[in-house]
Scaffold this motif. Structure first.
Motif, PDB file in Angstrom:
ATOM      1  N   TYR A 148     103.170  73.768  83.274  1.00  0.00           N
ATOM      2  CA  TYR A 148     102.185  73.033  82.488  1.00  0.00           C
ATOM      3  C   TYR A 148     101.340  72.178  83.428  1.00  0.00           C
ATOM      4  N   PRO A 149     100.016  72.149  83.245  1.00  0.00           N
ATOM      5  CA  PRO A 149      99.139  71.393  84.144  1.00  0.00           C
ATOM      6  C   PRO A 149      99.611  69.954  84.370  1.00  0.00           C
ATOM      7  N   TYR A 192     107.036  76.037  80.925  1.00  0.00           N
ATOM      8  CA  TYR A 192     107.226  76.098  79.482  1.00  0.00           C
ATOM      9  C   TYR A 192     106.814  77.487  78.982  1.00  0.00           C
ATOM     10  N   PRO A 193     107.385  77.927  77.869  1.00  0.00           N
ATOM     11  CA  PRO A 193     106.988  79.232  77.308  1.00  0.00           C
ATOM     12  C   PRO A 193     105.531  79.210  76.859  1.00  0.00           C
ATOM     13  N   ALA A 194     104.852  80.315  77.087  1.00  0.00           N
ATOM     14  CA  ALA A 194     103.429  80.409  76.740  1.00  0.00           C
ATOM     15  C   ALA A 194     103.076  81.866  76.474  1.00  0.00           C
ATOM     16  N   THR A 195     101.889  82.056  75.913  1.00  0.00           N
ATOM     17  CA  THR A 195     101.379  83.405  75.653  1.00  0.00           C
ATOM     18  C   THR A 195     100.087  83.601  76.438  1.00  0.00           C
ATOM     19  N   GLN A 242      98.262  79.997  76.384  1.00  0.00           N
ATOM     20  CA  GLN A 242      98.432  79.001  75.324  1.00  0.00           C
ATOM     21  C   GLN A 242      99.920  78.657  75.264  1.00  0.00           C
ATOM     22  N   PHE A 243     100.233  77.391  75.528  1.00  0.00           N
ATOM     23  CA  PHE A 243     101.622  76.965  75.572  1.00  0.00           C
ATOM     24  C   PHE A 243     102.189  76.798  74.164  1.00  0.00           C
ATOM     25  N   VAL A 244     103.435  77.160  74.016  1.00  0.00           N
ATOM     26  CA  VAL A 244     104.120  76.989  72.742  1.00  0.00           C
ATOM     27  C   VAL A 244     104.277  75.498  72.453  1.00  0.00           C
ATOM     28  N   GLY A 245     103.928  75.079  71.230  1.00  0.00           N
ATOM     29  CA  GLY A 245     104.065  73.676  70.846  1.00  0.00           C
ATOM     30  C   GLY A 245     103.000  72.764  71.425  1.00  0.00           C
ATOM     31  N   ASP A 246     101.881  73.345  71.883  1.00  0.00           N
ATOM     32  CA  ASP A 246     100.828  72.555  72.535  1.00  0.00           C
ATOM     33  C   ASP A 246      99.627  72.311  71.618  1.00  0.00           C
ATOM     34  N   ALA A 247      99.798  72.526  70.328  1.00  0.00           N
ATOM     35  CA  ALA A 247      98.670  72.350  69.400  1.00  0.00           C
ATOM     36  C   ALA A 247      98.226  70.890  69.351  1.00  0.00           C
ATOM     37  N   SER A 303      94.285  77.073  81.977  1.00  0.00           N
ATOM     38  CA  SER A 303      94.302  77.930  83.157  1.00  0.00           C
ATOM     39  C   SER A 303      95.428  77.482  84.088  1.00  0.00           C
ATOM     40  N   VAL A 304      96.240  78.452  84.511  1.00  0.00           N
ATOM     41  CA  VAL A 304      97.376  78.164  85.384  1.00  0.00           C
ATOM     42  C   VAL A 304      97.340  79.127  86.565  1.00  0.00           C
TER      43      VAL A 304
END
Length: 257
Positions: free
Chosen positions: A200-201, A207-210, A229-234, A244-245
């Motif tokens: 995560y930036p 963390y899990p992401a799509t 898009q990270f899970v739980g990052d809404a 961007s990673v």
């Protein structure tokens, strides 16, 4: 031992294919015996209750011939139940023997295969090089992964010594808790919609992401990056931002052994 790696692998695969059938057959047998034992136990309980109830009603000093017959029938049912349980134990022990024999053969075959790889020069013995970025799980019971760097690798034990990204802590970890971050060199490219773990930036945690956009280079970012898009990052509106990673800070979900 097989003469070459191809023949060795074919023989190994043929052996492993038989194992599930043996285990499945024994499991089905034990399931049937379990069912029979449960039915037998219910019959015994019902017969014993009825026998005791009838005796209490008769209140006789001696058992009648029909009572002795019923008692003998109960004893026969108990003996049958014991035999079923003994049979189930024997099958379980046989299954354990099959598994232990298979594991011993697996150990032997892996050593043989290692010898083939060593002789061909294809066996990697050094682990990840010092300074290599890795993702590590510092607690075997945790699902948390952090960014770290390799300090050293012990060939004899298969353990890594790693330091966290801040160089503030060091960990001594087995290989199954260390994942080399090398997706940039992987032949299997990431694709949109794929599930990954990414740093995560402005943190050192993965963390899990799509994946929302496949890796690409740009003038603004010389090294390849992937948009996720990270899970739980809404946010407060319920929208999940695209972040961007660097591809070197992304890994596919580790295989759980």
């Amino acid at each position: 031992m097989a003469e070459d790696g191809g023949t060795f692998l074919e023989e190994f695969i043929n052996t492993t294919e038989l194992l599930p059938n043996d285990i499945r057959r024994n499991s089905e047998l034990m399931r049937e015996l379990d069912k029979d034992s449960a039915e037998n136990a219910a019959e015994i309980e019902a017969a014993e209750k009825a026998f005791v109830k009838d005796l209490s009603v008769k209140r006789m000093a001696a058992l009648l011939p029909e009572d002795l017959t019923r008692l003998e029938d109960i004893r026969a049912k108990r003996l049958k139940s014991t035999q079923k349980n003994d049979e189930k134990i024997a099958i379980a022990e046989q299954t354990l023997d099959v598994l232990e024999s298979f594991v011993r053969k697996l150990d032997s075959d892996l050593l043989a295969f290692e010898g083939i790889l060593r002789s061909s020069g294809d066996f990697e013995t050094t682990g990840a090089p010092t300074g290599q970025e890795v993702a590590v799980k510092t607690d075997v019971f945790s699902q948390d992964w952090i960014l770290a760097r390799v300090v050293g690798y012990n060939l004899d034990t298969g353990y890594y010594e790693v330091a966290d990204a801040d160089e503030s802590k060091r960990y001594h970890l087995p290989e199954n808790q260390v994942v080399v971050l090398n997706l940039a060199e992987s032949q299997k490219k990431l694709s949109k919609g794929e599930t990954v773990f990414a740093v995560y930036p402005d943190t050192t945690a993965l963390y899990p992401a799509t994946v929302s956009q496949a890796p690409r280079r740009s003038a603004a970012a010389p090294e390849p990056c992937v948009t996720v898009q990270f899970v739980g990052d809404a946010d407060e509106t319920g929208q999940t931002p695209h972040r961007s990673v660097p591809l070197r800070h992304v890994m596919r979900p580790p295989v759980q052994l």
